[in-house]
Design a protein around this motif. Structure first.
Motif: not given
Length: 821
Positions: A26-31, A688-697, A731-733
């Motif tokens: 999650g940290t790697v892909f947050a931005n 664990v719950a939430g958004e690991l990266m944009l579009g991935w819950h 969500q497929i980029p």
């Protein structure tokens, strides 16, 4: 350290590594850039949609966005890049507040940086604008996707009464948001609980039958509605009837003892049902679904302001759901209506009025038991009538429920607010049902029973609480003081029972039980009238003696009373049972230590008080259960609360636990129980719950729990020791209109408490996993189509009573079309 303990520690370490790895990802892909797809529309609408797509917090005023129209913005962009494109030529600029939060301000004011601190209005704000006279700038509206595009929630008061973030709450808390419900097709509260971390959910009969819920090995029966106490029997006699999720915005499940707010109960937790609220802007949606077993569903939801100034807002929801079952001779239908009205009486006072009406109907088999016996009674050989066989009497069940509510919120100032909540509920049930309990090899019943029931009830519950802040030792602290009360009346005027023993006229033919009961032999011995009254007062405060340390201290004083009258025979109307317990004291202690802004450790302690309705061999009711509950844990919060993780170990010690007294019966012929002391429930869980990266819950959790008696023997073999639950969407980029997802629910072996050595293998269910899949395609901002496939690999497994062949649902599908106006 013994071998078993080492095994548990090793498992905990492995799971900790899994959690750490997921958090690292999650940290790697947050931005990473977000796939943005915003059509040409008003600037305000684009900002709303961007917040929903990204999960970012965007602060702006309708006065500065006005009616400006902006061009479409599409592509793989960060939130800031998308905002920059949207604001080109508008005379507005972006102010980065940090933690994925942005403010939209006039460009000139941003350049001079003379705006001061913007004060956002949260979703619980009173009125339509910030009227703080100390703030010179324009009122600001907070737009975020907490309940619309998220798998977690930033705060809750369900555990302690204090409004705390999940990281600040010293108990395990799981939130199932509306987005998760829609993604997985969770259309009933039962569906939600079956997919909630730490919950074991058991249906007596699927499709609107009675259900049972367990948390940490104990029955979970305490409910809250919008944070207010719900009375016993408020929803009927089952611990969790099939409420429809159409009217709920989210569900919060607190695990562990919750006596501080709910009073008497098991150390299992509480379920808070958070209903949908009116919106300031007009919105409406309609959806229709079709699926396996002639399953059809429809829903209409409309919301918005009802006057020009926006001080009166309303919302209405109607839904209908009808379905057959995967087994013979059973179908159900549910319809509901819900309305809510918010009225700003003053700038600081909000009045809320709510109403619900629910009607459920089943036809065909019994609504308590389905399937058929495991072995023949006469020769002990296994039965085999097939997965779809249902040896239930051809009956019916009709249920109605009406619930009305009144709430008042008043904000005295920035520090203090008062909330009053009142709920009235009434329900009625009329049913004819029955089953074959023992079967002979010639397809005739050894024992069959048919019931003719009428039940009705009503309840009243109110909550009054004052919460705010005070200052001591140069620091701000929080406090809540409250009183709540509930009164429940349960009338059981008709309970006719016809028992057929050897030579009964029931037999199984052509997929149906043929049984003509002799109603002249019916008994009505169980007809009764019950009343349960509970009231109490509580206080809870969070003290910050050090910058990184918070101590939560709470206490409750409760009264509990129970009355039962017999409504049959010569003692009709006579009070046959009365129990009253006064001044029951429940302490609560919690400690939270923040290692940094993301990670905290916690510990909590409270006591248990739970009156019982079990009787011993002499016909005397067992004393209340009493005990203590401990919990230690670690919690994390990242990306402005959009990702939460937790790990906990817990233990409950209880005395006077009701266990079956072998084959002994009460004087009136029902199962007798005895009290067991020194029982212990131990376990650990993580989520664990939430958004690991944009579009991935994602939401995932593991639970391990065992309840043992004083001799170390397992008390609940029919409940799984281990459970793992996961659901995720992406969500497929390259195709942002498409979202795909899936999940798995796994549980360890369970064995019927009635299993003997001879039939052990027949009375057990081995560990199994069920996989669900989903896909959703959004044609535009208005129209979408979703497809859910449940039990995708068609796993065969048993659920319900393991002394019967009661199979879980086969592979099934549901397709949904949704249109937003």
């Amino acid at each position: 350290m013994n071998r078993q303990t080492k095994k548990h520690v090793l498992g905990l370490k492995r799971l900790s590594l899994v959690v750490s790895a997921m958090l690292y990802v999650g940290t790697v892909f947050a931005n990473n850039p977000l796939v943005v797809d915003l059509p040409a529309q008003s600037l305000g609408e684009s900002l709303h949609h961007l917040a929903k797509q990204s999960g970012a917090q965007i602060l702006f005023s309708n006065e500065i966005t006005g009616k400006q129209q902006v061009k479409s913005v599409k592509g793989q962009l960060t939130v800031e890049q998308a905002l920059q494109q949207l604001l080109q030529g508008t005379g507005l600029a972006i102010k980065d507040n940090g933690n994925n939060s942005f403010s939209i301000v006039p460009a000139a004011q941003q350049q001079s940086r003379d705006m001061g601190q913007l004060k956002p209005i949260g979703v619980n704000a009173i009125g339509t604008a910030n009227r703080d006279s100390n703030v010179a700038q324009l009122p600001v509206i907070t737009v975020n996707a907490e309940n619309e595009n998220s798998y977690t929630m930033r705060s809750t008061s369900a555990a302690t009464g204090l409004d705390l973030s999940l990281r600040e709450t010293p108990q395990s808390v799981t939130v199932i948001t509306k987005q998760r419900m829609e993604d997985q097709g969770l259309n009933s509260v039962g569906d939600v609980l079956a997919n909630t971390t730490g919950i074991f959910y058991q249906e007596s009969v699927p499709v609107f039958g009675e259900t049972y819920v367990y948390s940490r090995g104990y029955a979970l029966t305490n409910y809250q509605i919008d944070g207010g106490l719900a009375a016993a029997y408020a929803f009927g006699t089952g611990s969790n009837p099939f409420f429809d999720t159409a009217i709920y915005d989210s569900m919060t499940v607190v695990r562990g003892a919750t006596g501080l707010l709910t009073g008497a109960g098991e150390p299992s937790g509480s379920i808070n049902l958070n209903r949908k609220r009116p919106t300031q802007d007009f919105q409406a949606s309609v959806e229709t679904s079709a699926g396996s077993w002639d399953h059809y569903r429809g829903m209409f939801d409309v919301s918005g302001a009802l006057n020009q100034s926006g001080t009166v807002r309303g919302r209405a929801v109607i839904a209908t759901d009808t379905s057959d079952a995967w087994f013979d001779n059973y179908s159900g239908k549910r319809s509901l209506g819900y309305g809510i009205l918010d009225v700003d009486l003053t700038d600081h006072t909000l009045l809320t009025v709510t109403g619900e009406y629910v009607k459920e109907k089943t036809e065909g088999g019994d609504n308590w038991v389905y399937g058929y016996p495991v072995v023949y009674y006469d020769n002990g050989e296994p039965t085999n009538y097939g997965k779809g066989a249902n040896m239930s009497y051809d009956g019916y069940s009709n249920k109605t429920r009406q619930t009305y509510g009144l709430a008042i919120d008043h904000q005295f100032n920035d520090n203090w607010k008062l909330k009053f909540n009142y709920t009235y509920s009434e329900w009625d049930t009329d049913s004819l049902h029955g089953y074959v309990w023992y079967m002979s090899s010639d397809d005739t019943a050894t024992f069959a029973r048919v019931f003719r029931n009428k039940q009705k009830g009503e309840s009243n519950a109110f909550d009054l609480k004052l919460d705010g802040h005070y200052y001591l030792w140069g620091r701000q602290h929080d406090v809540v003081l409250g009183v709540n009360s509930s009164d429940a009346n349960f009338d059981f005027p008709l309970d006719l029972r016809v028992n057929g023993y050897y030579g009964a006229t029931a037999h199984y033919a052509n997929g149906h039980i043929v049984y003509t009961p002799d109603w002249s032999s019916a008994t009505n011995s169980s007809a009764n009238d019950k009343k349960i009254n509970q009231r109490g007062g509580y206080i809870s405060t969070r003290i910050r003696p050090l910058e990184h340390l918070a101590v939560i201290l709470g206490a409750r004083l409760s009264d509990w009373e129970y009355n039962r009258k017999n409504l049959n025979g010569p003692i009709n109307g006579t009070l046959t049972e009365h129990r009253k317990y006064s001044d029951e004291f429940t302490p609560y202690v919690g400690v939270v230590y923040d290692f940094n802004q993301n990670l905290a450790a916690y510990a909590s302690y409270t006591t248990i008080f739970n009156p019982q309705t079990y009787y011993d061999v002499n016909g005397l009711v067992l004393d209340p259960e009493e005990g203590v509950n401990y919990e230690l844990g670690l919690k994390g919060e990242w990306f402005n609360g959009r990702l939460n993780a937790s790990m906990a170990v817990f233990q409950s010690n209880k005395d006077n636990v009701a266990v079956k007294d072998d084959s002994n019966l009460t004087p009136w012929g029902e199962q007798a129980y005895r009290a067991e002391d020194d029982t212990k429930g131990k376990g650990y869980e993580m989520e664990v719950a939430g958004e690991l990266m944009l579009g991935w819950h994602m939401q995932a959790g593991f639970t391990y729990v065992k309840i043992k008696d004083s001799d170390g023997e397992l008390l609940t073999p029919d409940l799984p020791v281990k459970q793992f639950k996961l659901f995720t969407t992406y969500q497929i980029p390259q195709l942002p209109q498409l979202t795909i997802g899936g999940g798995v629910n796994w549980q360890s072996k369970t064995v019927s408490s009635e299993a003997t050595e001879k039939y052990y293998d027949l009375f057990k269910q081995d560990a199994y996993a069920v996989v669900d899949l989903m896909a959703r395609y959004e044609f535009n901002s208005h129209l979408s189509v979703a497809f859910n496939l449940k039990n995708a690999f068609d796993k065969e497994y048993r659920k319900g009573l393991l002394s019967r062949w009661e199979y879980g649902p086969e592979r099934n599908w549901m397709a949904t079309v949704k249109y937003k106006f």
